[in-house]
Every structure is written in structure tokens, then in C-alpha cells.
Design a protein around this motif. Structure first.
Motif, PDB file in Angstrom:
ATOM      1  N   PHE A   1      -6.142   7.890  -2.863  1.00 42.93           N
ATOM      2  CA  PHE A   1      -5.606   6.835  -1.865  1.00 42.93           C
ATOM      3  C   PHE A   1      -6.313   5.699  -2.092  1.00 42.93           C
ATOM      4  O   PHE A   1      -5.837   4.367  -2.078  1.00 42.93           O
ATOM      5  CB  PHE A   1      -5.519   7.520  -0.434  1.00 42.93           C
ATOM      6  CG  PHE A   1      -4.928   6.698   0.491  1.00 42.93           C
ATOM      7  CD1 PHE A   1      -3.578   6.377   0.609  1.00 42.93           C
ATOM      8  CD2 PHE A   1      -5.495   6.384   1.633  1.00 42.93           C
ATOM      9  CE1 PHE A   1      -3.002   5.617   1.551  1.00 42.93           C
ATOM     10  CE2 PHE A   1      -4.910   5.794   2.736  1.00 42.93           C
ATOM     11  CZ  PHE A   1      -3.563   5.225   2.665  1.00 42.93           C
ATOM     12  N   VAL A   2      -7.735   5.653  -1.686  1.00 42.63           N
ATOM     13  CA  VAL A   2      -8.590   4.448  -1.734  1.00 42.63           C
ATOM     14  C   VAL A   2      -8.394   3.988  -2.961  1.00 42.63           C
ATOM     15  O   VAL A   2      -8.168   2.668  -2.973  1.00 42.63           O
ATOM     16  CB  VAL A   2      -9.864   4.735  -1.073  1.00 42.63           C
ATOM     17  CG1 VAL A   2     -10.628   3.540  -1.369  1.00 42.63           C
ATOM     18  CG2 VAL A   2     -10.011   5.326   0.197  1.00 42.63           C
ATOM     19  N   THR A   3      -8.504   4.497  -4.038  1.00 37.37           N
ATOM     20  CA  THR A   3      -8.650   3.963  -5.406  1.00 37.37           C
ATOM     21  C   THR A   3      -7.149   3.101  -5.662  1.00 37.37           C
ATOM     22  O   THR A   3      -7.186   1.867  -5.948  1.00 37.37           O
ATOM     23  CB  THR A   3      -8.805   4.661  -6.405  1.00 37.37           C
ATOM     24  OG1 THR A   3      -9.626   5.836  -6.292  1.00 37.37           O
ATOM     25  CG2 THR A   3      -8.873   4.285  -7.659  1.00 37.37           C
ATOM     26  N   VAL A   4      -6.250   3.875  -5.359  1.00 31.79           N
ATOM     27  CA  VAL A   4      -4.853   3.018  -5.473  1.00 31.79           C
ATOM     28  C   VAL A   4      -4.483   1.952  -4.641  1.00 31.79           C
ATOM     29  O   VAL A   4      -3.856   1.004  -5.033  1.00 31.79           O
ATOM     30  CB  VAL A   4      -3.615   4.331  -5.490  1.00 31.79           C
ATOM     31  CG1 VAL A   4      -2.360   3.577  -5.434  1.00 31.79           C
ATOM     32  CG2 VAL A   4      -3.750   5.168  -6.714  1.00 31.79           C
ATOM     33  N   LEU A   5      -4.884   2.124  -3.263  1.00 29.08           N
ATOM     34  CA  LEU A   5      -4.834   1.026  -2.266  1.00 29.08           C
ATOM     35  C   LEU A   5      -5.497  -0.153  -3.064  1.00 29.08           C
ATOM     36  O   LEU A   5      -5.170  -1.283  -2.826  1.00 29.08           O
ATOM     37  CB  LEU A   5      -5.435   1.749  -0.897  1.00 29.08           C
ATOM     38  CG  LEU A   5      -4.700   0.818   0.090  1.00 29.08           C
ATOM     39  CD1 LEU A   5      -3.142   1.284   0.116  1.00 29.08           C
ATOM     40  CD2 LEU A   5      -5.247   1.432   1.565  1.00 29.08           C
ATOM     41  N   VAL A   6      -7.118  -0.068  -3.581  1.00 22.50           N
ATOM     42  CA  VAL A   6      -7.485  -1.078  -3.799  1.00 22.50           C
ATOM     43  C   VAL A   6      -6.741  -1.795  -4.962  1.00 22.50           C
ATOM     44  O   VAL A   6      -6.773  -2.997  -4.970  1.00 22.50           O
ATOM     45  CB  VAL A   6      -9.057  -0.644  -4.242  1.00 22.50           C
ATOM     46  CG1 VAL A   6      -9.793  -1.718  -5.153  1.00 22.50           C
ATOM     47  CG2 VAL A   6      -9.739  -0.415  -2.901  1.00 22.50           C
ATOM     48  N   LEU A   7      -6.216  -1.000  -6.205  1.00 22.62           N
ATOM     49  CA  LEU A   7      -5.601  -1.467  -7.201  1.00 22.62           C
ATOM     50  C   LEU A   7      -4.479  -2.230  -6.730  1.00 22.62           C
ATOM     51  O   LEU A   7      -4.161  -3.212  -7.311  1.00 22.62           O
ATOM     52  CB  LEU A   7      -5.289  -0.407  -8.120  1.00 22.62           C
ATOM     53  CG  LEU A   7      -6.181   0.056  -9.191  1.00 22.62           C
ATOM     54  CD1 LEU A   7      -5.613   1.374  -9.763  1.00 22.62           C
ATOM     55  CD2 LEU A   7      -6.595  -0.848  -9.924  1.00 22.62           C
TER      56      LEU A   7
ATOM     57  N   GLY B   1       0.864  -1.169   0.054  1.00 26.16           N
ATOM     58  CA  GLY B   1      -0.040   0.199   0.127  1.00 26.16           C
ATOM     59  C   GLY B   1       0.923   1.354   0.071  1.00 26.16           C
ATOM     60  O   GLY B   1       0.722   2.059  -0.834  1.00 26.16           O
ATOM     61  N   LEU B   2       1.966   1.265   0.865  1.00 29.05           N
ATOM     62  CA  LEU B   2       2.856   2.501   0.815  1.00 29.05           C
ATOM     63  C   LEU B   2       3.653   2.627  -0.337  1.00 29.05           C
ATOM     64  O   LEU B   2       3.824   3.702  -0.742  1.00 29.05           O
ATOM     65  CB  LEU B   2       3.807   2.444   2.053  1.00 29.05           C
ATOM     66  CG  LEU B   2       3.052   2.359   3.588  1.00 29.05           C
ATOM     67  CD1 LEU B   2       4.467   2.164   4.364  1.00 29.05           C
ATOM     68  CD2 LEU B   2       2.570   3.979   3.864  1.00 29.05           C
ATOM     69  N   TRP B   3       4.013   1.481  -0.900  1.00 27.71           N
ATOM     70  CA  TRP B   3       4.638   1.675  -2.288  1.00 27.71           C
ATOM     71  C   TRP B   3       3.833   2.211  -3.155  1.00 27.71           C
ATOM     72  O   TRP B   3       4.434   3.070  -4.144  1.00 27.71           O
ATOM     73  CB  TRP B   3       4.945   0.181  -2.691  1.00 27.71           C
ATOM     74  CG  TRP B   3       5.851   0.027  -3.952  1.00 27.71           C
ATOM     75  CD1 TRP B   3       7.141   0.228  -3.822  1.00 27.71           C
ATOM     76  CD2 TRP B   3       5.614  -0.004  -5.114  1.00 27.71           C
ATOM     77  NE1 TRP B   3       7.749  -0.115  -4.988  1.00 27.71           N
ATOM     78  CE2 TRP B   3       6.721  -0.035  -6.099  1.00 27.71           C
ATOM     79  CE3 TRP B   3       4.311  -0.102  -6.100  1.00 27.71           C
ATOM     80  CZ2 TRP B   3       6.658  -0.255  -7.356  1.00 27.71           C
ATOM     81  CZ3 TRP B   3       4.289  -0.220  -7.295  1.00 27.71           C
ATOM     82  CH2 TRP B   3       5.582  -0.363  -7.967  1.00 27.71           C
ATOM     83  N   SER B   4       2.509   1.989  -3.278  1.00 27.15           N
ATOM     84  CA  SER B   4       1.739   2.373  -4.463  1.00 27.15           C
ATOM     85  C   SER B   4       1.103   3.857  -4.255  1.00 27.15           C
ATOM     86  O   SER B   4       0.411   4.512  -5.115  1.00 27.15           O
ATOM     87  CB  SER B   4       0.827   1.406  -4.814  1.00 27.15           C
ATOM     88  OG  SER B   4       0.037   1.013  -3.782  1.00 27.15           O
ATOM     89  N   THR B   5       1.181   4.024  -2.827  1.00 25.09           N
ATOM     90  CA  THR B   5       0.525   5.215  -2.613  1.00 25.09           C
ATOM     91  C   THR B   5       0.730   6.647  -3.352  1.00 25.09           C
ATOM     92  O   THR B   5       2.146   6.855  -3.428  1.00 25.09           O
ATOM     93  CB  THR B   5       0.690   5.864  -0.870  1.00 25.09           C
ATOM     94  OG1 THR B   5      -0.069   4.775  -0.297  1.00 25.09           O
ATOM     95  CG2 THR B   5      -0.124   7.148  -0.711  1.00 25.09           C
ATOM     96  N   PRO B   6       0.132   7.350  -4.024  1.00 24.53           N
ATOM     97  CA  PRO B   6       0.602   8.415  -4.764  1.00 24.53           C
ATOM     98  C   PRO B   6       1.397   9.471  -4.010  1.00 24.53           C
ATOM     99  O   PRO B   6       1.008   9.784  -2.914  1.00 24.53           O
ATOM    100  CB  PRO B   6      -0.876   9.000  -5.298  1.00 24.53           C
ATOM    101  CG  PRO B   6      -1.737   7.998  -5.148  1.00 24.53           C
ATOM    102  CD  PRO B   6      -1.340   7.306  -4.033  1.00 24.53           C
ATOM    103  N   SER B   7       2.332  10.018  -4.705  1.00 21.73           N
ATOM    104  CA  SER B   7       3.155  10.918  -3.911  1.00 21.73           C
ATOM    105  C   SER B   7       2.464  12.234  -3.345  1.00 21.73           C
ATOM    106  O   SER B   7       2.835  12.737  -2.471  1.00 21.73           O
ATOM    107  CB  SER B   7       4.321  11.294  -4.692  1.00 21.73           C
ATOM    108  OG  SER B   7       3.814  11.955  -6.096  1.00 21.73           O
ATOM    109  N   VAL B   8       1.302  12.635  -4.273  1.00 22.66           N
ATOM    110  CA  VAL B   8       0.680  13.926  -3.918  1.00 22.66           C
ATOM    111  C   VAL B   8      -0.140  13.574  -2.443  1.00 22.66           C
ATOM    112  O   VAL B   8      -0.238  14.170  -1.498  1.00 22.66           O
ATOM    113  CB  VAL B   8      -0.141  14.475  -4.825  1.00 22.66           C
ATOM    114  CG1 VAL B   8      -1.505  13.509  -5.044  1.00 22.66           C
ATOM    115  CG2 VAL B   8      -0.588  15.529  -4.533  1.00 22.66           C
ATOM    116  N   VAL B   9      -0.655  12.016  -2.115  1.00 34.52           N
ATOM    117  CA  VAL B   9      -1.237  11.880  -1.214  1.00 34.52           C
ATOM    118  C   VAL B   9       0.032  11.773  -0.004  1.00 34.52           C
ATOM    119  O   VAL B   9      -0.437  12.163   1.094  1.00 34.52           O
ATOM    120  CB  VAL B   9      -1.657  10.618  -1.016  1.00 34.52           C
ATOM    121  CG1 VAL B   9      -2.247   9.891   0.270  1.00 34.52           C
ATOM    122  CG2 VAL B   9      -2.837  10.517  -2.023  1.00 34.52           C
TER     123      VAL B   9
END
Lengths: 517, 369
Positions: free
Chosen positions: B344-350, A322-330
Motif C-alpha cells: 500500500f505504502v509503495t504504491v501510494l508513494v508511486l 491513491g484509491l485509484w492506484s491501491t492494489p486490489s489485494v489491499v
């Protein structure tokens, strides 16, 4: 070993059909490349090739291709060439031509202004379906060549008969863009050339499964080439644009490199440079490495050496991914809400360091874990057999053995965060300035908690990627703002890509050594 | 949470290593001080430095006197921090988004007409995004993100998989050894560099040659993001394709199939989960891509009219946050956090989806010799 499947059962000299087909492919590549250059407006309709206008040349080439494919297709059907066509062209071919027919009919109804944008849709679908079914009734040599001939002749015909001229313009009401002939013609010729070359490649392979392989390989290889060409073009473009400004006033002896060693002084007589931003990026990278990497390596050690597969490890894995894919803007928003109010209340270098450390952590955790996992169990067993405790084994056997992998992961991770802009934008900012942040010289002891203060850490600092963004948003008033931006982009690219190059070279070196042992 | 994990493990540690009283005391100080540091930092107290020093001293003492126990506990703490950070991100983003939810309710996803989506009726909003009337609907931005991601994946998906096929199946070893590292290096070009290229060069190019009414379009953003995501997709899909055991391919070729038939009917289906994970990762990257979108797009918080107009200048979720955080406060700022929650939620699910797909592939191929 796989990978060596050369099968040349037929070693005669090339047949006439093969020669025609390879000529078609050759012309196709030429037409395709010229068309792409024309879409990019590197060459325009004013250019002339061999005494003909460029667009007429493209259309003529396409017509020749169409004729060639017609000859090999019909020749094969009449038994003139030695081929092995299947009974039908196959679903992929029929489907591809069906989709093209549908799109062509729909666009034609739009052009003729009948039926409206949505009314032409079912008509197009019907045409596509008819094409699809109709092609299924033909044998492969006819079914996979004739439609390509039709497309090639139709496109070249509209251009050669001046139905479609560079001055032509289609300005649909429902799009904020208009398509001029000078853009549309090369787009069409590129697509038609690709399609016809595909058909040519199939006949070159003699249809059947060999033919389909030839066709598919042509497209896949072209795609790979095109991809590399585009990406290299991007890099070369930035280098050619940026190398001038970046080396303005450069001299080797006495050594001076104003762009890299100067600050941004807003003075017209001095070369404005990126020195503060380079120093800021350095602090960011070092700080993030110091905060993120030890945690990542420690966690990787725990996960591989101590922990057993269970709900805890499962949760950690989900969290890491999850942390790996969290967008940088988040990450930026998080730092803005969590760190900034707690670290002096303003955007600061320290917040930037911590946020980038948080981002670096999962990157390094994943690679370190892989590296530690790949240390053979024999190492651990041998150490345990000597009576060495588990921690001593980890410290003196496992981690040193995994070090190359860990270091590679760190270098690649650092390369990625060094170019990050979005989190810095929210938690650090810091625009163009003359002096570099002086973190090491700003430590002070105070009487109130937290007892240590460092003004430089708690202020915003410049960094290369943010500086590039700042040149865009603030629209730096100086007349050479765009050049300054290209120079910054060039320096940033060099910094980031050298991290990647070093990381990948290290990995290749160690992999090769591992394979030879 | 941290403390309880530690205390829960203590009895086991004691049994395992015959923990001395001193070591136990050190562990208690260590965990208490870490907990106190964390709590005080959350409360925004400068006093957090005091327990932090205590923690460092306890670790230093433990490292000298009881290294193996300390190492175990410190690595455990480091591991737990991944969950803690994800938890903190979740809590803080959601917490700061609450005011916007309170003001707008489901209107946060409202259209200009009341509509019902998936059985949820959404109230109408006057304008989509206006700080003046304190109205914030994320619909145009969600649409923008959807369109740019779709365009990016139409480019990066098929071309990326074809590129991976070339590297894994067709290219001779020498070409592969040269191209694969090159592709990985290309994945490292920072997004702001692409953004600068798009802003300075491509924006004006499209403006002039497509006679657009505005600078910056969803189409261009999607194009640039697709180009950026391409090396990532190629690299991950290539890893998936090369992990298919060579014996499977050899079997197919031995049956007389051509290489392309083998690729199409054996390798690609076997690696399908890995390849789709690559595409999912690419989608995640495309959704979260910020700088290129922010720099290129024209920042108007409107739905394109009509929806199919991909050349309109609108806004994506990421570019909304990056362009507006500077002058935002109150509900406006909170609405930006709400945009962050959606991302955040969208990317987490993906990401969870991609991981599951990958695990399935490992399981499927793991059984083969």
C-alpha cells in the motif's frame, strides 16, 4: 496541419544499393518471424524449409543478410553507392553494439568455463568499451554495418559449423533453468536478424538522419506489430480453447446453452455450467454500480461546480489518486478487516459488493470529473443569465451535457471490476455450485435491528473470476477440469471485453459527434 | 471529522442561501445521523440501521423541501468519503499489522544474517517464514516483487513507449483509429485470465523447454505481468505524446529536421513527464498485480539461491497474501497485513509521484498557445 510530411525529393527508380538493402530487410523479417515461431516451439528443428533443416535455413538466411549488409556498407564507403553517411555512427549505434559485444564476450567466457561467472564480467565490460570507442573512429556507413555483419556471420557460423546444435545444453549452476540448443539457436537468430535488418534499413535510407529514421521506423513498426500480434494471439488462444467447452451441447432450436444455463452439479452425465457465477457476477456488478457510481458522480459535481481549488480539493485529489492506484489485494485486506466482521462475520456477497463499490468509486470519479469539466462554461453562463439557480443549472444543464462521458467512465470502470479476483478472494469467496444466489427473493423483515435480513446477501456467492481461480486451486477432480476452466475464461473474457468494447464505442461516438458540431 | 466539516460550513451556507430553521434542522439531523451510523457501524452494532434510516429520511425530506442546500451538502459528503475511505483503509491495514510488528519488530525485514541497510541494523531470523516458529520476515517476498516488477518493466517500459511512439507519431490516422481502441480493450483482459493461461500453458512450456527444476518462476510472472501492463503503458504514454502541441512539431519540421529527429528531440522530451508517469503507473500496476502471480508462482518463501536465479520459484507480496489468508490467524494473519502495508505504502508513494510528474507536464505545456 501536422502529420503530413511526405518529402520525396528523389523520385528516380531504386538504386542497386537500395535494392540490396531492401532484400536484406525482407530476408530479415522472414528469419525473425520463423525464429520467433521456433522459440515458441510452433515449428521445431525437425521441420525443413526448401529441403534444408529449419535451423540451417535460418543460419543461411542470416549469412545472406550479413553478405548483403557487407556489400552496401563497404560499397558506400568506397563510393559505389550514392549515400550521405555522417562522420561517426552516433552514440546510440555505438552503444548498442558495445553492449552486444560486452554480453557476447561475457557469455563466451561462461561457455569456455574460464574466469568464473563474475570474473568474465570485467572482461566483457572492457570488450564493450573498446567496441564503443573503436566504432566512434569509423565513418557511419562502415561503423553501423560491419558490426552487424560480424554478429550475423558469427551466429550463422556457429550454427552452420555445428558448434551450436539443437542437442547442445547449457545448464548453469546458478540458475534453476537450462538452455538447450533448440531454444538458444532461434533466440540468437531472431536477435541477429533484427540487428542486421536495422543496419540494412539504415543503408536503405542512405545513412545520415534519413537512414537513422528508416532504421528507427523499422524497429518501432515491428514492435507495434509484434505487440498487437502477441496480444491478439493471447485472445485467440483463449477463444479457441474455450469456445468448444463453452458451446458444448448448444442448440438454437429448441434453445439450450448448457454451459451458460447450468450450474456445477458434479454429475458426470450433465454439462457443468457457470450459470450461478454469471448471476453472482451480475449481482456484484449491479451492486457495486449502485453503491459506487452515485457517490462518484456526486463528488465529481461538488469538485467541479461547488468547490474552489484549495487544500480540501488538493487532499481529495490525492485521496482519489491513491484509491485509484491501491492494489486490489489491499482492498481485499481492507474489506476482510473492516467489512467482513461487521457484516455477519463471514465472507459474503454484500462485502464483495461494497469492496468493489469502493474500487469503482475512484475510477468513476476521475472520468466523471473530466466529463463535467469539459462541459463548456457557456452552458453554465447561459443558464445563469436566465436566472436559473446553480443547482438547477447543474441538474438540468451540466450533468445531462456530461452524461455521455460519465456513462463511458462507468462502463469502463465496471468492465475493470467485473474481472477483479483478488478482493473477492478475500471477502466473498464462494466456490463451484449448482444453484444461483437468489438475492431478490431472500429479503425478510425481522424484529431485531437491523430489521431487514437477507441471507443470500450475507452468504458467499460464486462469481466468474473467482470460479476460474477455484478451478485452479481446488483442482476440480472431474477429468475435464481444464476444459471447464477454459470455458469459464472464455465467458469471463467475453463479458469483460464487451463492457470495454461498448464503453469505448460510446466514447468514440460522442467524441465524433462533438467534433462535428 | 465528517461532522465538523459539515458544521464548519453551516454558517456560510446560512449566509449564502438564507437558510430557514427547518432546513437547518434537517441538516443537523442529516449530519448527526450520518455520524451516528458511521460510529455505530465502526462499533459493529446492528443498531447502525436506525440512524441510517434517519439519514435517508432526512435526505429525502431535504430533497423535497430544500433541494439546492441538500444537494450541496450531499455532494460534499460524497467528496469527503474519498478521504474517509483512504483513511479507513490506512487505519485498518496498519492496525491489523501492529501485532506482527510487535512480535517481529524490525525482524519483519530481517535476513538470515544480521545486516545493516541504510543505517538500520536488522536482526537475523532463523527462517524467513514459518508459522511453526512464528517467524515472519517479508524479505523474500519483497525481493520477489522487486524482481517481477523489474522484469515486467523491462518489457512494458521500452516496448510500451515504442508502441506509443508508433501510434502517436508514425501510424497513419486510419491505422491509429483502429489500433488505439484495440489497445484499450486489451488493457481490460482480466488478470485471472492471464493467470490461467500462464498456469495451464506457459508454466509447462517453460518447464519442458528450459528444463526447470520447478513449476512457476519469477521470470514467467514478470513476463506475464509485463504483457499485462503493456497496453496501459501504451495508452497513457500515447495520451502524453499526443498532448504535445502540433505547433512544436511543425516548427521542428519547418527547420528541416526529419520526422524521427523531431520525435526524438522535440516530442519525446516535451512529453517526458507524461511518459514517465505512464511508466510509473505501469510499475504501480505491476507491483499490485495479484492473481497472475498467485496462480503461476510456486509459493516458497525463500530467497532464490543465488539471488540472480530468476527462474527460482519464490513468492511475491501479493501472492503471499492471496495464497495464505485462508488458513491464517493471529500473528500469521497480522504478518499478511504487514505485507499489505508494504504494498500500500509503495504504491501510494508511486501514485503521488506520478501525479506530481503529470502536473509538471501540464504546467510546462499549459503555457504554450
Amino acid at each position: 496541419m501536422s502529420g503530413e510530411y511526405a518529402s520525396t525529393l528523389v523520385t528516380d527508380e531504386t538504386t542497386l544499393g537500395e535494392r540490396v538493402a531492401s532484400t536484406v530487410i525482407g530476408i530479415g523479417l522472414l528469419v525473425f518471424m520463423l525464429s520467433v515461431l521456433a522459440v515458441a516451439r510452433v515449428v521445431t528443428e525437425e521441420a525443413s524449409v526448401l529441403g534444408v533443416g529449419l535451423y540451417d535455413f535460418l543460419a543461411g538466411g542470416l549469412l545472406a543478410m550479413g553478405l548483403g549488409v557487407f556489400v552496401v556498407g563497404v560499397g558506400s564507403a568506397l563510393g559505389a553507392f550514392d549515400t550521405t553517411p555522417d562522420e561517426t555512427p552516433g552514440t546510440v549505434t555505438a552503444g548498442a553494439f558495445g553492449i552486444i559485444a560486452a554480453a557476447a564476450v561475457w557469455l563466451a567466457t561462461l561457455q569456455l568455463g574460464v574466469l568464473g561467472p563474475l570474473g568474465g564480467f570485467p572482461v566483457g565490460l572492457l570488450a564493450g568499451a573498446v567496441t564503443f570507442v573503436g566504432l566512434g573512429l569509423l565513418s557511419e556507413d562502415i561503423g553501423s554495418t560491419l558490426p552487424a555483419v560480424v554478429v550475423a556471420v558469427a551466429v550463422s557460423g556457429t550454427v552452420l559449423t555445428n558448434l551450436l546444435t539443437p542437442a547442445w545444453l547449457w545448464d548453469p549452476e546458478w540458475l534453476s533453468a537450462a538452455f538447450s540448443g533448440s531454444m538458444t539457436i532461434p533466440t540468437l537468430t531472431a536477435a541477429a536478424a533484427l540487428l542486421t535488418a536495422w543496419a540494412g534499413a539504415k543503408s536503405y535510407g542512405g545513412y545520415g538522419s534519413e537512414g537513422r529514421q528508416a532504421g528507427a521506423y523499422l524497429l518501432v513498426a515491428l514492435n507495434a506489430l509484434g505487440m498487437l500480434a502477441v496480444l491478439l494471439a493471447v485472445i485467440l488462444f483463449i477463444v479457441t480453447k474455450g469456445i468448444g467447452p463453452a458451446f458444448e451441447g448448444f442448440s438454437l432450436y429448441p434453445f439450450d446453452w448448457p454451459f451458460v444455463l447450468n450450474g456445477y452439479s458434479f454429475r458426470p452425465d450433465v454439462v457443468n455450467g457457470v450459470f450461478p457465477a454469471i448471476v453472482g457476477t451480475l449481482y456484484l456488478v449491479v451492486g457495486a454500480t449502485v453503491t459506487g457510481v452515485p457517490v462518484a458522480v456526486a463528488a465529481a459535481v461538488f469538485l467541479t461546480e461547488y468547490a474552489e481549488q484549495g487544500p480540501f480539493v488538493g487532499a481529495v485529489e490525492i485521496a482519489t489518486n491513491g484509491l485509484w492506484s491501491t492494489p486490489s489485494v489491499v482492498y481485499g485486506l481492507f474489506g476482510y478487516a473492516f467489512l467482513v466482521p461487521r457484516l455477519g462475520g463471514t465472507t459474503s456477497l454484500l462485502s464483495g459488493i461494497l469492496v468493489l463499490g469502493f474500487m469503482l468509486m475512484p475510477l468513476c470519479l476521475i472520468t466523471s470529473r473530466e466529463a463535467i469539466k469539459s462541459v463548456p462554461d457557456e452552458y453554465r453562463d447561459a443558464s445563469a443569465a436566465l436566472g436559473v439557480s446553480q443547482w438547477e443549472t447543474i441538474k438540468s444543464v451540466v450533468v445531462p451535457a456530461a452524461m455521455p462521458g460519465i456513462v463511458t467512465g462507468v462502463i469502463l470502470g465496471v468492465g475493470r471490476i467485473a474481472g477483479e479476483t483478488a478482493p473477492i478472494l478475500l471477502v466473498m469467496s464462494g466456490g463451484l455450485r449448482d444453484d444461483a444466489p437468489n438475492v431478490l427473493g431472500s429479503f425478510e423483515f425481522t424484529s431485531a435491528p437491523p430489521f431487514v435480513a437477507n441471507d443470500a446477501l450475507l452468504q458467499s456467492a460464486p462469481a466468474l473470476p473467482y470460479q476460474l481461480y477455484a478451478t485452479i486451486t481446488s483442482g476440480v477432480s472431474a477429468e475435464n477440469a481444464v476444459e471447464y476452466g477454459w470455458g469459464t475464461a472464455f465467458v469471463l473474457l467475453v463479458v469483460v471485453l464487451s463492457f470495454y468494447a461498448v464503453g469505448i464505442a460510446t466514447r468514440m461516438y460522442f467524441r465524433r459527434r462533438l467534433n462535428h458540431e | 471529522m465528517l461532522g465538523s466539516t459539515l458544521f464548519g460550513r453551516l454558517p456560510r451556507l446560512e449566509r449564502a442561501s438564507g437558510l430557514s430553521t427547518k432546513a437547518a434542522a434537517m441538516l443537523v439531523v442529516l449530519s448527526l445521523s450520518l455520524f451516528a451510523t458511521f460510529a455505530l457501524f465502526l462499533l459493529n452494532s446492528p443498531l447502525a440501521a436506525v440512524p441510517l434510516v434517519a439519514f435517508v429520511v432526512a435526505v429525502a425530506y431535504g430533497w423535497v423541501a430544500h433541494q439546492d442546500v441538500t444537494a450541496r451538502v450531499v455532494t460534499l459528503i460524497a467528496t469527503t468519503s474519498t478521504i474517509a475511505i483512504l483513511g479507513l483503509i490506512t487505519v485498518f491495514i496498519f492496525y491489523r499489522a501492529i501485532p506482527a510488528f510487535r512480535v517481529m519488530g524490525t525482524g519483519l525485514f530481517g535476513f538470515t544474517d544480521p545486516v545493516t541497510v541504510f543505517g538500520v541494523s536488522l536482526p537475523a531470523v532463523e527462517t524467513f517464514w514459518s508459522t511453526g516458529s512464528n517467524t515472519y520476515s517479508l524479505v523474500p517476498m519483497i525481493w520477489g516483487t522487486l524482481v517481477t516488477t523489474a522484469i515486467a518493466m523491462v518489457i512494458a517500459g521500452p516496448l510500451g513507449i515504442a508502441g506509443a511512439l508508433f501510434l502517436a507519431e508514425i501510424a497513419p490516422p486510419m491505422v491509429r483509429d483502429a489500433v488505439k481502441p484495440g489497445v484499450e480493450i486489451l488493457a481490460g483482459i482480466p488478470s485471472i485470465v492471464y493467470g490461467y493461461l500462464g498456469f495451464v500453458t506457459l508454466n509447462t512450456f517453460l518447464f519442458e523447454n528450459l528444463r526447470m527444476s520447478n513449476l512457476g518462476s519469477l521470470f514467467l510472472v514478470g513476463l506475464v505481468i509485463g504483457l499485462m501492463a503493456l497496453p496501459t503503458v501504451v495508452s497513457v504514454a500515447d495520451d502524453a505524446l499526443t498532448s504535445v502541441p502540433a505547433s512544436m512539431r511543425d516548427g521542428s519540421v519547418a527547420m528541416g529536421a526529419t520526422e524521427w529527429q523531431t520525435t526524438k528531440s522535440i516530442t519525446l522530451p516535451a512529453a517526458l513527464s507524461g511518459v514517465s508517469a505512464a511508466v510509473l503507473l505501469g510499475i504501480g500496476r505491476a507491483i499490485g498485480e495479484t492473481m497472475a502471480a498467485t496462480v503461476i508462482i510456486g509459493h516458497s518463501q525463500q530467497l532464490p539461491q543465488p539471488l540472480a536465479d530468476v527462474f527460482a520459484s519464490t513468492e511475491t507480496l501479493t501472492s503471499l497474501i492471496a495464497s495464505q489468508y485462508g488458513n491464517a490467524d493471529g500473528t500469521h494473519l497480522s504478518a499478511l497485513f504487514a505485507a499489505g502495508v508494504v504494498l500500500f505504502v509503495t504504491v501510494l508513494v508511486l501514485s503521488v509521484g506520478a501525479r506530481r510528474v503529470e502536473l509538471r507536464m501540464e504546467k510546462k505545456l499549459g503555457g504554450d498557445p
